[in-house]
Design an enzyme around this catalytic site. Structure first.
Site, PDB file in Angstrom:
ATOM      1  N   ARG A   1      42.486 -54.669 -10.773  1.00  0.00           N
ATOM      2  CA  ARG A   1      42.311 -54.034  -9.464  1.00  0.00           C
ATOM      3  C   ARG A   1      41.022 -53.181  -9.443  1.00  0.00           C
ATOM      4  NH1 ARG A   1      44.839 -55.461  -5.018  1.00  0.00           N
ATOM      5  NH2 ARG A   1      44.388 -53.360  -4.272  1.00  0.00           N
TER       6      ARG A   1
ATOM      7  N   TRP B   1      47.684 -59.176   7.439  1.00  0.00           N
ATOM      8  CA  TRP B   1      46.231 -59.057   7.241  1.00  0.00           C
ATOM      9  C   TRP B   1      45.537 -60.107   8.088  1.00  0.00           C
ATOM     10  CZ3 TRP B   1      48.705 -56.137   3.733  1.00  0.00           C
ATOM     11  CH2 TRP B   1      48.006 -55.114   3.107  1.00  0.00           C
ATOM     12  N   ASN B   2      44.369 -59.760   8.588  1.00  0.00           N
ATOM     13  CA  ASN B   2      43.649 -60.570   9.563  1.00  0.00           C
ATOM     14  C   ASN B   2      43.259 -61.951   9.038  1.00  0.00           C
ATOM     15  OD1 ASN B   2      41.491 -61.562  11.186  1.00  0.00           O
ATOM     16  ND2 ASN B   2      41.123 -59.534  12.003  1.00  0.00           N
TER      17      ASN B   2
ATOM     18  N   GLU C   1      47.172 -64.955  -6.587  1.00  0.00           N
ATOM     19  CA  GLU C   1      46.146 -64.412  -5.680  1.00  0.00           C
ATOM     20  C   GLU C   1      44.747 -64.830  -6.132  1.00  0.00           C
ATOM     21  OE1 GLU C   1      46.351 -60.157  -5.535  1.00  0.00           O
ATOM     22  OE2 GLU C   1      45.030 -59.984  -3.787  1.00  0.00           O
TER      23      GLU C   1
ATOM     24  N   GLN D   1      38.061 -57.727   9.784  1.00  0.00           N
ATOM     25  CA  GLN D   1      37.993 -58.594   8.595  1.00  0.00           C
ATOM     26  C   GLN D   1      37.308 -59.904   8.981  1.00  0.00           C
ATOM     27  OE1 GLN D   1      41.801 -59.209   6.579  1.00  0.00           O
ATOM     28  NE2 GLN D   1      40.894 -58.457   4.684  1.00  0.00           N
TER      29      GLN D   1
ATOM     30  N   TYR E   1      52.695 -49.595   0.270  1.00  0.00           N
ATOM     31  CA  TYR E   1      51.251 -49.860   0.393  1.00  0.00           C
ATOM     32  C   TYR E   1      50.509 -48.579   0.774  1.00  0.00           C
ATOM     33  CZ  TYR E   1      46.774 -51.907   1.590  1.00  0.00           C
ATOM     34  OH  TYR E   1      45.433 -52.212   1.615  1.00  0.00           O
TER      35      TYR E   1
ATOM     36  N   TYR F   1      51.362 -56.494  -0.705  1.00  0.00           N
ATOM     37  CA  TYR F   1      50.764 -56.477   0.649  1.00  0.00           C
ATOM     38  C   TYR F   1      51.843 -56.724   1.713  1.00  0.00           C
ATOM     39  CZ  TYR F   1      46.480 -57.341  -2.093  1.00  0.00           C
ATOM     40  OH  TYR F   1      45.455 -57.277  -3.001  1.00  0.00           O
TER      41      TYR F   1
ATOM     42  N   TYR G   1      39.480 -58.573 -10.019  1.00  0.00           N
ATOM     43  CA  TYR G   1      39.450 -58.708  -8.568  1.00  0.00           C
ATOM     44  C   TYR G   1      38.236 -59.489  -8.073  1.00  0.00           C
ATOM     45  CZ  TYR G   1      41.826 -56.755  -4.419  1.00  0.00           C
ATOM     46  OH  TYR G   1      42.538 -56.561  -3.263  1.00  0.00           O
ATOM     47  N   TRP G   2      37.296 -58.878  -7.362  1.00  0.00           N
ATOM     48  CA  TRP G   2      36.169 -59.624  -6.792  1.00  0.00           C
ATOM     49  C   TRP G   2      34.926 -59.541  -7.666  1.00  0.00           C
ATOM     50  CZ3 TRP G   2      36.812 -62.927  -2.800  1.00  0.00           C
ATOM     51  CH2 TRP G   2      37.976 -62.796  -2.031  1.00  0.00           C
TER      52      TRP G   2
ATOM     53  N   ASP H   1      36.681 -56.674  -1.703  1.00  0.00           N
ATOM     54  CA  ASP H   1      36.685 -55.212  -1.772  1.00  0.00           C
ATOM     55  C   ASP H   1      35.754 -54.570  -2.803  1.00  0.00           C
ATOM     56  OD1 ASP H   1      38.734 -56.224  -0.272  1.00  0.00           O
ATOM     57  OD2 ASP H   1      40.286 -54.974  -1.120  1.00  0.00           O
TER      58      ASP H   1
HETATM   59  C1  9WN Z   1      42.651 -54.343   1.364  1.00  0.00           C
HETATM   60  C2  9WN Z   1      45.394 -59.212   1.583  1.00  0.00           C
HETATM   61  C3  9WN Z   1      44.053 -58.573   1.277  1.00  0.00           C
HETATM   62  C4  9WN Z   1      42.899 -59.563   1.454  1.00  0.00           C
HETATM   63  C5  9WN Z   1      41.586 -59.033   0.884  1.00  0.00           C
HETATM   64  C6  9WN Z   1      41.825 -58.574  -0.539  1.00  0.00           C
HETATM   65  C7  9WN Z   1      42.926 -57.525  -0.586  1.00  0.00           C
HETATM   66  C8  9WN Z   1      43.394 -55.264   0.385  1.00  0.00           C
HETATM   67  C9  9WN Z   1      43.808 -54.452  -0.811  1.00  0.00           C
HETATM   68  O1  9WN Z   1      44.122 -58.072  -0.059  1.00  0.00           O
HETATM   69  O2  9WN Z   1      42.500 -56.365   0.087  1.00  0.00           O
HETATM   70  O3  9WN Z   1      42.378 -55.033   2.552  1.00  0.00           O
HETATM   71  O4  9WN Z   1      44.609 -53.529  -0.619  1.00  0.00           O
HETATM   72  O5  9WN Z   1      43.386 -54.715  -1.939  1.00  0.00           O
HETATM   73  O6  9WN Z   1      40.650 -58.082  -1.105  1.00  0.00           O
HETATM   74  O7  9WN Z   1      40.599 -60.046   0.940  1.00  0.00           O
HETATM   75  O8  9WN Z   1      42.733 -59.855   2.810  1.00  0.00           O
HETATM   76  O9  9WN Z   1      45.546 -60.397   0.844  1.00  0.00           O
END
Ligand code: 9WN
Length: 407
Positions: free
Chosen positions: A189, A32-33, A380, A100, A80, A28, A336-337, A156
């Site tokens: 993922r 990110w917000n 993470e 977000q 990314y 990443y 992931y989630w 996500d």
């Molecule tokens: C898409 C940065 C972000 C978090 C999210 C998490 C993940 C991104 C991705 O990573 O999302 O926004 O590419 O998988 O789900 O909560 O803000 O850590």
């Protein structure tokens, strides 16, 4: 724990790119917000100036509409996908076209209470107010906050969206190359079908020129979500306190609080007896008892039945809180989630539980989170059954919550 405190601080400073913090190196590479809001709270434990700076950089990218984007692409990085060329929001710096979870006002209150910089708070206040006003204008359904893309909730691939996502036609997305699976095991993922649909929803928004009214009226995905509803409700409570600090009239904010309190109750799934996501297009519940359901206390809503659910779930995993019910049909301990434990969500849940006087559960959740970090490092997310680490390492928000708890 001195050594882990030092490591956590080193992660924040190591992920600092000069005024903003990346969530983790490689996977990443942007701002990110909601990650930034946690980073700001983490910095406030040892560098208040840098904490304010994180929020200031975030709000510098706010749109004229009031929306604060989900990613700010400060320096383009091919590692990314999807990057600014895909989003096409035509802004400088480039951003995505969605938002977000609004944790920023809660972060601002925490920072202010540590160093009382009234001038910096006063400069941020109207921006935070404008963002919350944007939610009230464009994203409420019967008072509950809706997401127009799964990435907006920050959860996500949660099973919460499976029903609504099944209705998204992704036949026209064409070829693309994901980058996330080059950094992290694909089993941790989202799957290709998820990405196809993420892109299809993105293309709809892009084709409207990121028109919030058009997206709310006709977007392919529009779901009333407990995490956004509870987080905005809490953020408005904190913003009202900040209005008091600044001598501003909080009447408009109080109106939003009442509306969101009513909205939260439209997310009550009477069959399962828990807070659930509701597909606005079909009116159906997701039937997903997720970590978002337990954010009610964070929003200032106590609920006996939710406490029973929480006790039961904590009794079925080694490490709480799993992001999805471990006995639900979609549970997956690493993907992931769809099952893993997320430290940031635990931080929010525990904060709410402690404020409501549910200390036993708050202590358990904090202890589990710390144990996962002590055992694995600042990952993470984590497997709730076996405690294995997952996703990116040296993660900003995991380090941040460690530092906030360390005081
Ligand atoms: C898409 C940065 C972000 C978090 C999210 C998490 C993940 C991104 C991705 O990573 O999302 O926004 O590419 O998988 O789900 O909560 O803000 O850590």
């Amino acid at each position: 724990m001195r050594e882990l405190d030092d490591r956590a601080r080193a992660i924040l400073t190591g992920n600092d790119r000069g005024g903003y913090t990346v969530p983790t190196r490689g996977l990443y590479p942007y701002q990110w917000n909601w990650d930034s809001a946690f980073a700001a709270m983490g910095f406030s434990a040892f560098d208040p100036d840098r904490a304010w700076r994180e929020l200031e950089t975030l709000f510098a990218a706010q749109w004229e509409t009031g929306m604060v984007p989900h990613i700010i692409f400060h320096e383009v990085d091919p590692g990314y996908f999807p990057g600014p060329d895909v989003w096409q929001t035509h802004r400088q710096p480039p951003t995505t076209g969605i938002t977000q979870p609004p944790v920023a006002a809660t972060a601002a209150r925490r920072i202010y209470e540590r160093d009382h910089d009234r001038a910096r708070l006063a400069a941020l206040y109207p921006k935070m107010l404008a963002w919350h006003r944007w939610f009230a204008a464009h994203r409420l359904d019967r008072g509950a906050v809706c997401i127009a893309h799964p990435w907006e909730a920050g959860r996500d691939n949660a099973p919460d969206w499976d029903g609504a996502m099944a209705g998204v036609d992704s036949s026209g997305v064409g070829e693309y190359t994901r980058r996330d699976t080059a950094h992290v095991d694909a089993a941790m993922r989202p799957q290709k079908i998820d990405y196809d649909r993420y892109l299809s929803i993105l293309y709809f928004g892009r084709d409207t020129g990121w028109d919030a009214a058009e997206i709310a009226a006709n977007g392919p995905f529009f779901v009333a979500d407990p995490s956004m509803t509870f987080i905005l409700l809490r953020a408005n409570r904190d913003l009202a306190v900040l209005a008091g600090v600044l001598g501003e009239d909080s009447g408009e904010i109080e109106g939003w609080i009442a509306e969101l309190e009513a909205g939260a109750e439209t997310l009550w799934n009477a069959d399962g007896e828990y807070y659930d996501s509701r597909d606005v297009r079909t009116g159906t519940f997701a039937n997903s008892l997720s970590c978002a359901s337990y954010l009610c206390w964070y929003a200032g809503i106590d609920n006996r039945r939710m406490l029973e659910h929480l006790r039961s779930v904590l009794g079925r995993v080694r490490y709480g809180v799993p992001s999805y019910d471990p006995e639900g049909p979609e549970f997956n301990a690493l993907r992931y989630w769809r099952g893993p434990v997320w430290g940031v969500v635990n931080f929010l849940i525990a904060d709410g539980l402690a404020a409501a006087g549910h200390e036993v559960q708050a202590d358990r959740i904090r202890a589990d989170t710390r144990a996962l970090i002590e055992r694995n490092g600042f990952f993470e997310y984590f497997d709730p059954l076996e405690g294995r680490p997952a996703g990116g390492d040296n993660f900003t928000w995991t380090a941040a919550i460690w530092l906030i708890w360390a005081g």
